[in-house]
Design a protein around this motif. Sequence first.
Motif, PDB file in Angstrom:
ATOM      1  N   ASP A 133      55.499  44.877  27.179  1.00  0.00           N
ATOM      2  CA  ASP A 133      54.345  44.124  27.686  1.00  0.00           C
ATOM      3  C   ASP A 133      54.189  44.297  29.189  1.00  0.00           C
ATOM      4  O   ASP A 133      53.286  43.727  29.784  1.00  0.00           O
ATOM      5  N   ASN A 134      55.017  45.082  29.809  1.00  0.00           N
ATOM      6  CA  ASN A 134      54.994  45.217  31.261  1.00  0.00           C
ATOM      7  C   ASN A 134      54.098  46.351  31.746  1.00  0.00           C
ATOM      8  O   ASN A 134      54.018  46.616  32.940  1.00  0.00           O
ATOM      9  N   LEU A 135      53.438  47.044  30.807  1.00  0.00           N
ATOM     10  CA  LEU A 135      52.496  48.098  31.142  1.00  0.00           C
ATOM     11  C   LEU A 135      51.120  47.734  30.586  1.00  0.00           C
ATOM     12  O   LEU A 135      51.000  46.950  29.654  1.00  0.00           O
ATOM     13  N   PHE A 136      50.094  48.318  31.161  1.00  0.00           N
ATOM     14  CA  PHE A 136      48.734  48.131  30.670  1.00  0.00           C
ATOM     15  C   PHE A 136      48.447  49.134  29.556  1.00  0.00           C
ATOM     16  O   PHE A 136      48.985  50.237  29.540  1.00  0.00           O
ATOM     17  N   CYS A 137      47.577  48.742  28.643  1.00  0.00           N
ATOM     18  CA  CYS A 137      47.058  49.654  27.623  1.00  0.00           C
ATOM     19  C   CYS A 137      45.537  49.610  27.644  1.00  0.00           C
ATOM     20  O   CYS A 137      44.960  48.525  27.551  1.00  0.00           O
ATOM     21  N   ALA A 138      44.926  50.771  27.772  1.00  0.00           N
ATOM     22  CA  ALA A 138      43.483  50.884  27.543  1.00  0.00           C
ATOM     23  C   ALA A 138      43.319  51.241  26.071  1.00  0.00           C
ATOM     24  O   ALA A 138      43.949  52.185  25.586  1.00  0.00           O
ATOM     25  N   VAL A 139      42.499  50.488  25.353  1.00  0.00           N
ATOM     26  CA  VAL A 139      42.395  50.638  23.904  1.00  0.00           C
ATOM     27  C   VAL A 139      40.951  50.925  23.508  1.00  0.00           C
ATOM     28  O   VAL A 139      40.039  50.185  23.877  1.00  0.00           O
ATOM     29  N   ARG A 140      40.779  52.017  22.751  1.00  0.00           N
ATOM     30  CA  ARG A 140      39.463  52.341  22.198  1.00  0.00           C
ATOM     31  C   ARG A 140      39.577  52.466  20.681  1.00  0.00           C
ATOM     32  O   ARG A 140      40.513  53.098  20.178  1.00  0.00           O
ATOM     33  N   VAL A 141      38.644  51.843  19.973  1.00  0.00           N
ATOM     34  CA  VAL A 141      38.596  51.934  18.520  1.00  0.00           C
ATOM     35  C   VAL A 141      37.184  52.331  18.107  1.00  0.00           C
ATOM     36  O   VAL A 141      36.224  51.623  18.413  1.00  0.00           O
ATOM     37  N   ASP A 142      37.057  53.463  17.439  1.00  0.00           N
ATOM     38  CA  ASP A 142      35.795  53.876  16.836  1.00  0.00           C
ATOM     39  C   ASP A 142      35.936  53.665  15.338  1.00  0.00           C
ATOM     40  O   ASP A 142      36.877  54.200  14.726  1.00  0.00           O
ATOM     41  N   GLY A 143      35.023  52.896  14.723  1.00  0.00           N
ATOM     42  CA  GLY A 143      35.242  52.638  13.314  1.00  0.00           C
ATOM     43  C   GLY A 143      34.085  51.989  12.598  1.00  0.00           C
ATOM     44  O   GLY A 143      33.007  51.743  13.157  1.00  0.00           O
ATOM     45  N   THR A 144      34.346  51.737  11.332  1.00  0.00           N
ATOM     46  CA  THR A 144      33.439  50.987  10.475  1.00  0.00           C
ATOM     47  C   THR A 144      34.026  49.600  10.286  1.00  0.00           C
ATOM     48  O   THR A 144      35.198  49.466   9.903  1.00  0.00           O
ATOM     49  N   PHE A 145      33.238  48.587  10.551  1.00  0.00           N
ATOM     50  CA  PHE A 145      33.741  47.215  10.568  1.00  0.00           C
ATOM     51  C   PHE A 145      33.099  46.393   9.454  1.00  0.00           C
ATOM     52  O   PHE A 145      31.874  46.431   9.263  1.00  0.00           O
ATOM     53  N   ASP A 146      33.930  45.651   8.742  1.00  0.00           N
ATOM     54  CA  ASP A 146      33.430  44.712   7.748  1.00  0.00           C
ATOM     55  C   ASP A 146      32.624  43.622   8.452  1.00  0.00           C
ATOM     56  O   ASP A 146      31.548  43.243   7.998  1.00  0.00           O
ATOM     57  N   TYR A 147      33.170  43.147   9.582  1.00  0.00           N
ATOM     58  CA  TYR A 147      32.431  42.218  10.431  1.00  0.00           C
ATOM     59  C   TYR A 147      33.025  42.234  11.831  1.00  0.00           C
ATOM     60  O   TYR A 147      34.191  42.570  12.026  1.00  0.00           O
ATOM     61  N   VAL A 148      32.204  41.903  12.794  1.00  0.00           N
ATOM     62  CA  VAL A 148      32.644  41.684  14.177  1.00  0.00           C
ATOM     63  C   VAL A 148      31.947  40.424  14.671  1.00  0.00           C
ATOM     64  O   VAL A 148      30.706  40.346  14.622  1.00  0.00           O
ATOM     65  N   ARG A 149      32.711  39.439  15.108  1.00  0.00           N
ATOM     66  CA  ARG A 149      32.132  38.225  15.678  1.00  0.00           C
ATOM     67  C   ARG A 149      32.248  38.302  17.190  1.00  0.00           C
ATOM     68  O   ARG A 149      33.331  38.509  17.732  1.00  0.00           O
ATOM     69  N   ARG A 176      27.739  42.572  10.708  1.00  0.00           N
ATOM     70  CA  ARG A 176      28.361  42.843   9.409  1.00  0.00           C
ATOM     71  C   ARG A 176      28.034  44.261   8.948  1.00  0.00           C
ATOM     72  O   ARG A 176      26.893  44.713   9.050  1.00  0.00           O
ATOM     73  N   LYS A 177      29.068  44.927   8.430  1.00  0.00           N
ATOM     74  CA  LYS A 177      28.932  46.292   7.894  1.00  0.00           C
ATOM     75  C   LYS A 177      28.330  47.229   8.945  1.00  0.00           C
ATOM     76  O   LYS A 177      27.375  47.956   8.683  1.00  0.00           O
ATOM     77  N   HIS A 178      28.896  47.210  10.123  1.00  0.00           N
ATOM     78  CA  HIS A 178      28.412  48.049  11.216  1.00  0.00           C
ATOM     79  C   HIS A 178      29.468  49.067  11.630  1.00  0.00           C
ATOM     80  O   HIS A 178      30.668  48.793  11.576  1.00  0.00           O
ATOM     81  N   LYS A 179      28.995  50.221  12.076  1.00  0.00           N
ATOM     82  CA  LYS A 179      29.845  51.168  12.780  1.00  0.00           C
ATOM     83  C   LYS A 179      29.689  50.903  14.271  1.00  0.00           C
ATOM     84  O   LYS A 179      28.593  50.575  14.735  1.00  0.00           O
ATOM     85  N   GLY A 180      30.786  51.033  15.003  1.00  0.00           N
ATOM     86  CA  GLY A 180      30.699  50.759  16.424  1.00  0.00           C
ATOM     87  C   GLY A 180      31.932  51.152  17.189  1.00  0.00           C
ATOM     88  O   GLY A 180      32.852  51.789  16.643  1.00  0.00           O
TER      89      GLY A 180
END
Length: 261
Positions: A133-149, A176-180
């Motif tokens: 946990d002492n380092l930073f992480c840049a995180v990217r996710v490309d995907g199909t999502f059941d839902y995103v709130r 809902r049901k979006h790619k993003g």
Amino acid sequence: MCEIYNSLCTCSFDVAKEFAEYHKLTGRGEIYQTSLMSALIAGVYDGSTTVEELLEHGDFGLGTFDHLDGELIAFDNKVFQLKQDGSAHKAQMTQKTPFAVMTHFKPNIELPITESLTREQLHKLIDQMVPSDNLFCAVRVDGTFDYVRTRTVPRQEAPYRPMLEVVKEQPTFNFRKHKGVIAGFRSPQYTTGINVPGYHEHFITNDRKGGGHIQDYRITSGFLQIGVVSKLNIDIPTTEQFLDADLSYHDIRQAIEKTEK
């Protein structure tokens, strides 16, 4: 994938784990940050850095806009404004931000997502691959999502209210049901007040028409990329509003947790 909480037996995970072991102490790249999270908590919403200036320091990141006018998401050297009605718009180079975090995205861990995962499960997977946990992480996710709130903070006008009051009125949206695309960071716990400790993620749909600050999601398939970063460069504003702000909030961790929900 096999058991998320114990071990994953796919070849892709084994390769990713080896990369993580090699890079966990040798994170590359640098995170550039303008202002402090504690300043946002205190109501410092006047922007001091332009979008054009942000892009000089990175091609990937997140933040907010002048007057707290929605959420900022950046990837592939493009910046978008996610507004309070849930819509997304390409940002103008002259727009300003009171808080943003940027990096030149250099993933050293990549992993296909081949089964449905909750946000919590995906975070646990990342934590397995980058256990420190002492380092930073840049995180990217490309995907199909059941839902995103998501939620998006509404534009504010001076005299500004503290952020804890503003977020009580923030609208929420369900995609809902979006790619993003998810763009986010996992920041060390010791950055509390400087940044958002833990995970901070923003979302935009593939058609670039909607998005916001993520509260929760379930991904059904996609591709995860992680860039481990060990350098942080903070640009402290010298505006009158920032210099006069009380940044010693008595319980900054609790305040950040409330604003990030």
